[in-house]
Write a protein that holds these residues in place. Sequence first.
Motif, PDB file in Angstrom:
ATOM      1  N   LEU A  71      51.429  55.461  32.516  1.00  0.00           N
ATOM      2  CA  LEU A  71      50.743  54.222  32.656  1.00  0.00           C
ATOM      3  C   LEU A  71      50.813  54.066  34.451  1.00  0.00           C
ATOM      4  CD1 LEU A  71      49.346  51.558  32.093  1.00  0.00           C
ATOM      5  CD2 LEU A  71      51.646  50.569  31.891  1.00  0.00           C
ATOM      6  N   SER A  72      49.946  53.969  35.062  1.00  0.00           N
ATOM      7  CA  SER A  72      49.806  53.956  36.614  1.00  0.00           C
ATOM      8  C   SER A  72      49.140  52.613  36.831  1.00  0.00           C
ATOM      9  CB  SER A  72      48.897  54.829  37.135  1.00  0.00           C
ATOM     10  OG  SER A  72      49.452  56.179  36.682  1.00  0.00           O
ATOM     11  N   LYS A  73      49.633  51.650  37.769  1.00  0.00           N
ATOM     12  CA  LYS A  73      49.025  50.543  38.235  1.00  0.00           C
ATOM     13  C   LYS A  73      48.474  50.943  39.731  1.00  0.00           C
ATOM     14  CE  LYS A  73      49.581  45.743  39.770  1.00  0.00           C
ATOM     15  NZ  LYS A  73      50.421  44.603  39.883  1.00  0.00           N
ATOM     16  N   VAL A  74      47.463  51.029  40.085  1.00  0.00           N
ATOM     17  CA  VAL A  74      46.544  51.269  41.156  1.00  0.00           C
ATOM     18  C   VAL A  74      45.883  50.354  41.959  1.00  0.00           C
ATOM     19  CG1 VAL A  74      45.172  53.056  42.188  1.00  0.00           C
ATOM     20  CG2 VAL A  74      46.239  53.687  39.887  1.00  0.00           C
ATOM     21  N   ALA A  91      45.707  52.489  34.595  1.00  0.00           N
ATOM     22  CA  ALA A  91      45.248  53.707  34.030  1.00  0.00           C
ATOM     23  C   ALA A  91      46.393  54.170  33.122  1.00  0.00           C
ATOM     24  CB  ALA A  91      45.075  55.044  34.993  1.00  0.00           C
ATOM     25  N   SER A  92      45.797  54.256  31.736  1.00  0.00           N
ATOM     26  CA  SER A  92      46.784  54.869  30.769  1.00  0.00           C
ATOM     27  C   SER A  92      46.186  56.032  30.187  1.00  0.00           C
ATOM     28  CB  SER A  92      46.882  53.930  29.744  1.00  0.00           C
ATOM     29  OG  SER A  92      47.304  52.658  30.003  1.00  0.00           O
ATOM     30  N   VAL A  93      46.902  56.995  30.448  1.00  0.00           N
ATOM     31  CA  VAL A  93      46.472  58.413  30.019  1.00  0.00           C
ATOM     32  C   VAL A  93      47.295  59.290  29.245  1.00  0.00           C
ATOM     33  CG1 VAL A  93      45.444  60.497  31.367  1.00  0.00           C
ATOM     34  CG2 VAL A  93      45.091  58.181  32.592  1.00  0.00           C
ATOM     35  N   PRO A  94      47.104  59.956  28.227  1.00  0.00           N
ATOM     36  CA  PRO A  94      48.011  60.678  27.609  1.00  0.00           C
ATOM     37  C   PRO A  94      48.570  61.924  28.403  1.00  0.00           C
ATOM     38  CG  PRO A  94      46.021  60.338  26.368  1.00  0.00           C
ATOM     39  CD  PRO A  94      45.652  59.758  27.379  1.00  0.00           C
ATOM     40  N   ASN A  95      49.904  62.123  28.102  1.00  0.00           N
ATOM     41  CA  ASN A  95      50.610  63.198  28.824  1.00  0.00           C
ATOM     42  C   ASN A  95      50.199  64.621  28.233  1.00  0.00           C
ATOM     43  OD1 ASN A  95      51.914  61.428  30.637  1.00  0.00           O
ATOM     44  ND2 ASN A  95      53.477  61.272  29.010  1.00  0.00           N
ATOM     45  N   GLY A  96      50.194  65.411  29.330  1.00  0.00           N
ATOM     46  CA  GLY A  96      49.732  66.849  28.956  1.00  0.00           C
ATOM     47  C   GLY A  96      48.670  67.354  29.732  1.00  0.00           C
ATOM     48  N   CYS A 123      45.281  55.874  22.895  1.00  0.00           N
ATOM     49  CA  CYS A 123      45.839  57.144  23.451  1.00  0.00           C
ATOM     50  C   CYS A 123      46.178  58.140  22.301  1.00  0.00           C
ATOM     51  CB  CYS A 123      46.801  56.599  24.451  1.00  0.00           C
ATOM     52  SG  CYS A 123      46.365  55.992  25.967  1.00  0.00           S
ATOM     53  N   ASP A 124      46.873  57.629  21.138  1.00  0.00           N
ATOM     54  CA  ASP A 124      47.236  58.223  20.157  1.00  0.00           C
ATOM     55  C   ASP A 124      45.870  58.921  19.497  1.00  0.00           C
ATOM     56  OD1 ASP A 124      49.734  58.043  20.489  1.00  0.00           O
ATOM     57  OD2 ASP A 124      49.769  56.625  18.677  1.00  0.00           O
ATOM     58  N   ASN A 125      44.699  58.410  19.618  1.00  0.00           N
ATOM     59  CA  ASN A 125      43.441  58.931  19.200  1.00  0.00           C
ATOM     60  C   ASN A 125      42.840  59.876  20.174  1.00  0.00           C
ATOM     61  OD1 ASN A 125      42.311  57.865  16.317  1.00  0.00           O
ATOM     62  ND2 ASN A 125      43.667  56.210  17.364  1.00  0.00           N
ATOM     63  N   GLY A 126      43.540  59.922  21.242  1.00  0.00           N
ATOM     64  CA  GLY A 126      43.019  61.169  22.067  1.00  0.00           C
ATOM     65  C   GLY A 126      42.306  60.705  23.435  1.00  0.00           C
ATOM     66  N   PHE A 127      42.191  59.398  23.562  1.00  0.00           N
ATOM     67  CA  PHE A 127      41.365  58.857  24.637  1.00  0.00           C
ATOM     68  C   PHE A 127      42.180  58.128  25.843  1.00  0.00           C
ATOM     69  CE2 PHE A 127      38.977  58.401  20.735  1.00  0.00           C
ATOM     70  CZ  PHE A 127      37.736  58.802  21.225  1.00  0.00           C
ATOM     71  N   ALA A 128      42.020  58.372  26.923  1.00  0.00           N
ATOM     72  CA  ALA A 128      42.380  57.658  27.913  1.00  0.00           C
ATOM     73  C   ALA A 128      41.717  56.254  28.261  1.00  0.00           C
ATOM     74  CB  ALA A 128      42.391  58.264  29.415  1.00  0.00           C
ATOM     75  N   VAL A 129      42.343  55.281  28.727  1.00  0.00           N
ATOM     76  CA  VAL A 129      41.679  54.001  29.104  1.00  0.00           C
ATOM     77  C   VAL A 129      42.199  53.483  30.453  1.00  0.00           C
ATOM     78  CG1 VAL A 129      43.470  52.617  27.938  1.00  0.00           C
ATOM     79  CG2 VAL A 129      41.154  51.602  28.283  1.00  0.00           C
ATOM     80  N   LEU A 130      41.193  53.131  31.036  1.00  0.00           N
ATOM     81  CA  LEU A 130      41.302  52.549  32.437  1.00  0.00           C
ATOM     82  C   LEU A 130      40.915  51.030  32.460  1.00  0.00           C
ATOM     83  CD1 LEU A 130      41.517  55.688  33.114  1.00  0.00           C
ATOM     84  CD2 LEU A 130      40.320  55.307  35.467  1.00  0.00           C
ATOM     85  N   ARG A 175      33.549  51.078  40.496  1.00  0.00           N
ATOM     86  CA  ARG A 175      34.584  51.590  41.330  1.00  0.00           C
ATOM     87  C   ARG A 175      35.681  51.864  40.686  1.00  0.00           C
ATOM     88  NH1 ARG A 175      30.784  49.951  43.085  1.00  0.00           N
ATOM     89  NH2 ARG A 175      30.510  52.628  42.728  1.00  0.00           N
ATOM     90  N   VAL A 176      35.920  51.557  39.387  1.00  0.00           N
ATOM     91  CA  VAL A 176      37.156  52.539  38.618  1.00  0.00           C
ATOM     92  C   VAL A 176      36.494  53.620  38.133  1.00  0.00           C
ATOM     93  CG1 VAL A 176      38.287  52.113  36.437  1.00  0.00           C
ATOM     94  CG2 VAL A 176      38.067  50.043  37.837  1.00  0.00           C
ATOM     95  N   MET A 177      35.352  53.811  37.961  1.00  0.00           N
ATOM     96  CA  MET A 177      34.723  55.084  37.526  1.00  0.00           C
ATOM     97  C   MET A 177      34.974  56.029  38.722  1.00  0.00           C
ATOM     98  SD  MET A 177      33.570  57.234  35.358  1.00  0.00           S
ATOM     99  CE  MET A 177      32.252  58.464  34.677  1.00  0.00           C
ATOM    100  N   ASP A 178      34.660  55.426  39.966  1.00  0.00           N
ATOM    101  CA  ASP A 178      34.820  56.247  41.353  1.00  0.00           C
ATOM    102  C   ASP A 178      36.401  56.730  41.454  1.00  0.00           C
ATOM    103  OD1 ASP A 178      32.333  55.603  42.200  1.00  0.00           O
ATOM    104  OD2 ASP A 178      33.116  53.882  43.592  1.00  0.00           O
TER     105      ASP A 178
END
Length: 358
Positions: A71-74, A91-96, A123-130, A175-178
């Motif tokens: 989890l990152s705060k940007v 940004a919440s991104v599964p590790n790996g 995230c357990d279902n394989g997705f990231a979420v911003l 801008r998040v997509m950027d």
Amino acid sequence: MLAELLDQRRVMGIWERQDGIYSPDEWNVKRKEMIQLLVQEEYGFMPEHSSGLSYKILAQDNRFCAGKVTLSKVLLTAQFGDRSFSFPIYASVPNGDKKHPVFVHINFRDHVPDKYLPVEEICDNGFAVLSFCYTDVTSDDHDFTNGLAGVIFNGAERKAHDCGKIAMWSWAASRVMDYAQQLSNLDLNHAAVVGHSRLGKTALLTGALDERFLYAISNDSGCSGAAISRGKQGEKIKDICNTFPYWFCENYSRYADHEGALPFDQHFLLAAMAPRKVYVGSAREDLWADPDSEYLSCVAASEVYEKMGLRGFVHPDRLPTVGDAFHEGNIGYHLRAGLHYFSREDWLQFMQFVGRSS
């Protein structure tokens, strides 16, 4: 049955011709005309555009969700000439090393997780979420002097075709997509923008304007979002313009009590995603949004996909019932029980739809 309902409401078709397959070039011209109309008459134009984007990581936890997620705060900063505007995202991104399809979630709060954001399950279902909080961009009120509104208007009076708050929140989602394009572990070929209620309207506008999103997903977006305006029950243009005029450009108020004078209807917004994918989630007891009108919008938008030789909205010739979920075409839809809310059930449907092609 559904064709008769659309005829009774005098819902306009999108294509002028009644037969033949349209080429991508023909559709691109038509699509730009539709978007110009929607922005000119409903959501408004940004009076000034940003020229650059920078970002700074404010905090990071690579052991979030029991060590499965980073989890990152940007802080994102965009330049507008000699002025700048910043807002935080999460940004919440599964590790790996695997690349993950990603949701850009326009949220009502900055909480991670949140009642509208079951981040661990996503995230357990394989997705990231911003995700980001919409009021970190600009306030949800008549004030056009704070946040992004204050930067882009810079004290100038808002013109009749200038953007309302929905267009500003949409700008932020892009801008998040950027920023997402800076991350190597996201599958940006399967990016979705998603929101609920007014932010569902925002997600649809974002998808229409920003072709980097393969999916635009609205949940209970109702009036001036996914729902057909002509013949709509519950909230109408007059209601929304009386209560939330600042969401839209000032031109839109001309259609209060005059839906028949609209040179478009909301199925134009859904159809503007073609040949990409669009999804509408509804709730049976959300009568202010009017799930039947949201469903009919999907039906009306389907002709664009069909004229392009694609599968549009695959559905039975009837209005929806609770438990219906239609995921077979490029337009998806479900109707759940309950009230106006962004539920775990909605997220599961959205993940299933995106997962079909990712």
